[in-house]
Write an enzyme that holds these catalytic residues in place. Structure first.
Site, PDB file in Angstrom:
ATOM      1  N   ASN A  12       0.579  -1.135   0.144  1.00 62.37           N
ATOM      2  CA  ASN A  12       0.392  -0.562  -0.099  1.00 62.37           C
ATOM      3  C   ASN A  12       1.331   1.175   0.164  1.00 62.37           C
ATOM      4  O   ASN A  12       1.192   1.734   1.093  1.00 62.37           O
ATOM      5  CB  ASN A  12      -0.800  -0.124   1.261  1.00 62.37           C
ATOM      6  CG  ASN A  12      -1.512   1.360   1.087  1.00 62.37           C
ATOM      7  OD1 ASN A  12      -1.525   2.320   0.823  1.00 62.37           O
ATOM      8  ND2 ASN A  12      -2.625   1.251   2.686  1.00 62.37           N
ATOM      9  N   LYS A  14       0.020   4.096   0.060  1.00 63.78           N
ATOM     10  CA  LYS A  14      -0.335   5.448   0.784  1.00 63.78           C
ATOM     11  C   LYS A  14      -0.485   6.685  -0.558  1.00 63.78           C
ATOM     12  O   LYS A  14      -0.133   6.806  -1.534  1.00 63.78           O
ATOM     13  CB  LYS A  14      -0.178   5.640   1.253  1.00 63.78           C
ATOM     14  CG  LYS A  14       0.198   4.029   2.521  1.00 63.78           C
ATOM     15  CD  LYS A  14       0.134   4.963   4.191  1.00 63.78           C
ATOM     16  CE  LYS A  14      -0.096   3.578   4.759  1.00 63.78           C
ATOM     17  NZ  LYS A  14       0.061   3.736   6.133  1.00 63.78           N
ATOM     18  N   GLY A 174       2.816   1.825  10.710  1.00 65.61           N
ATOM     19  CA  GLY A 174       3.217   2.948  10.630  1.00 65.61           C
ATOM     20  C   GLY A 174       4.098   3.305  12.059  1.00 65.61           C
ATOM     21  O   GLY A 174       5.130   4.671  12.117  1.00 65.61           O
ATOM     22  N   SER A 213       3.889  -2.415  10.548  1.00 68.50           N
ATOM     23  CA  SER A 213       5.138  -2.226  10.545  1.00 68.50           C
ATOM     24  C   SER A 213       5.895  -3.826  10.149  1.00 68.50           C
ATOM     25  O   SER A 213       6.782  -3.882  11.024  1.00 68.50           O
ATOM     26  CB  SER A 213       5.620  -2.039  11.647  1.00 68.50           C
ATOM     27  OG  SER A 213       4.895  -0.725  12.135  1.00 68.50           O
TER      28      SER A 213
HETATM   29  C1  PEP Z   1      -0.779   0.357   6.028  1.00 69.99           C
HETATM   30  O1  PEP Z   1      -0.859   0.791   6.435  1.00 69.99           O
HETATM   31  O2  PEP Z   1      -1.801  -0.481   5.783  1.00 69.99           O
HETATM   32  C2  PEP Z   1       0.362  -0.492   6.971  1.00 69.99           C
HETATM   33  C3  PEP Z   1       0.596  -1.863   7.168  1.00 69.99           C
HETATM   34  O3  PEP Z   1       1.740   0.558   7.243  1.00 69.99           O
HETATM   35  P1  PEP Z   1       3.316  -0.100   7.792  1.00 69.99           P
HETATM   36  O4  PEP Z   1       3.668  -1.406   6.650  1.00 69.99           O
HETATM   37  O5  PEP Z   1       3.403   1.331   7.128  1.00 69.99           O
HETATM   38  O6  PEP Z   1       3.300   0.013   9.044  1.00 69.99           O
END
Ligand code: PEP
Length: 251
Positions: A12, A14, A174, A213
């Protein structure tokens, strides 16, 4: 017992990525052959890059998806894109109900369900996100929260080809924090039981991803937990080395 579904690692992006980021996708595609038949890979870039990425990835083992869709097929909804538009641009999947949409855009379970139904209408795979907040985890309210989200946001009909669930604890996204393996196993087992009870024979095969994460250094541990059938990856999906390092943990 049915064999575990083939893992899926979905990225993702974003609100990140410009035209030059196509180079990262090209590096992923160049390496993706080694996952063929063993793990599926999907990248969800921002809508501005969807058609371009779909063109680049066409015929490769990397699928392209979107990060959100409107519930309607077309109409006066300024700024939105429909599931049909995603399919038309070459996308084959769409994330629905991400916690950032649920919180910054006040999306309810009913909104998410309508979007998941729209994905099915356009023959896209819906990657439907659920997950508890820190307060809910601390109050021992994780499973009731997940159950409410599943009750309210699953599409009317689903099978393993049309639906993927992503368990993403909001507090892990995140932040560099992840739940312990026992907690991940408990929630994924709960979601599996729910899907089996509701899935009319298909619930065993619906993939349940863990998200929050995930990085190359913790992927092996997370991906080897029972009922974890892959990962939804945010930050670490922007760099091909990290994304492929996570996917390698599936093999
Ligand atoms: C997400 O937003 O779907 C996500 C898993 O973000 P991150 O891996 O950065 O925690």
């Amino acid at each position: 017992m049915a064999s575990a579904p083939r893992p899926l690692v979905a990225g993702n992006w974003k609100m990140n990525g410009l035209g030059a980021s196509a180079a990262e996708l090209e590096k992923m595609i160049a390496e993706a052959g080694r996952f063929n038949g063993r793990a599926d890979l999907t990248i969800c870039p921002p809508a501005t890059l969807l058609a371009r990425f779909a063109g680049i990835a066409k015929g490769s083992p990397v699928a392209i998806g979107a990060q959100d869709c409107h519930a309607e097929a077309s109409g006066a909804f300024t700024g939105d894109i429909s599931a049909e538009m995603i399919a038309d641009a070459g996308g084959s999947a769409v994330i629905v109900g991400h916690s950032e949409r649920r919180s910054y855009h006040q999306e309810s379970d009913a909104n998410v369900k309508a979007k998941a139904n729209a994905a099915a209408r356009a023959k896209l795979v819906a990657i439907l996100c659920v997950g508890e907040t820190r307060e809910e985890r601390e109050a021992d309210a994780t499973l009731p929260r997940i159950e409410r989200q599943l009750n309210g946001s699953l599409p009317d009909h689903f099978d393993a080809r049309s639906l993927v669930i992503a368990y993403e604890p909001v507090w892990a996204i995140g932040t560099g924090l992840t739940p312990g393996p026992k907690d991940v196993a408990e929630v994924h087992g709960f979601i599996r039981d729910y899907l089996v009870a509701r899935g009319k024979g298909t619930g065993e095969a619906v993939r349940i991803l863990y998200g929050g994460s995930v990085k190359p250094s913790n992927a092996k541990e997370l991906l080897s937990i029972a009922n974890v059938n892959g990962a939804l990856v945010g930050g670490a999906s922007l760099k091909s080395d990290d994304f492929l390092g996570i996917a390698a943990a599936c093999l």
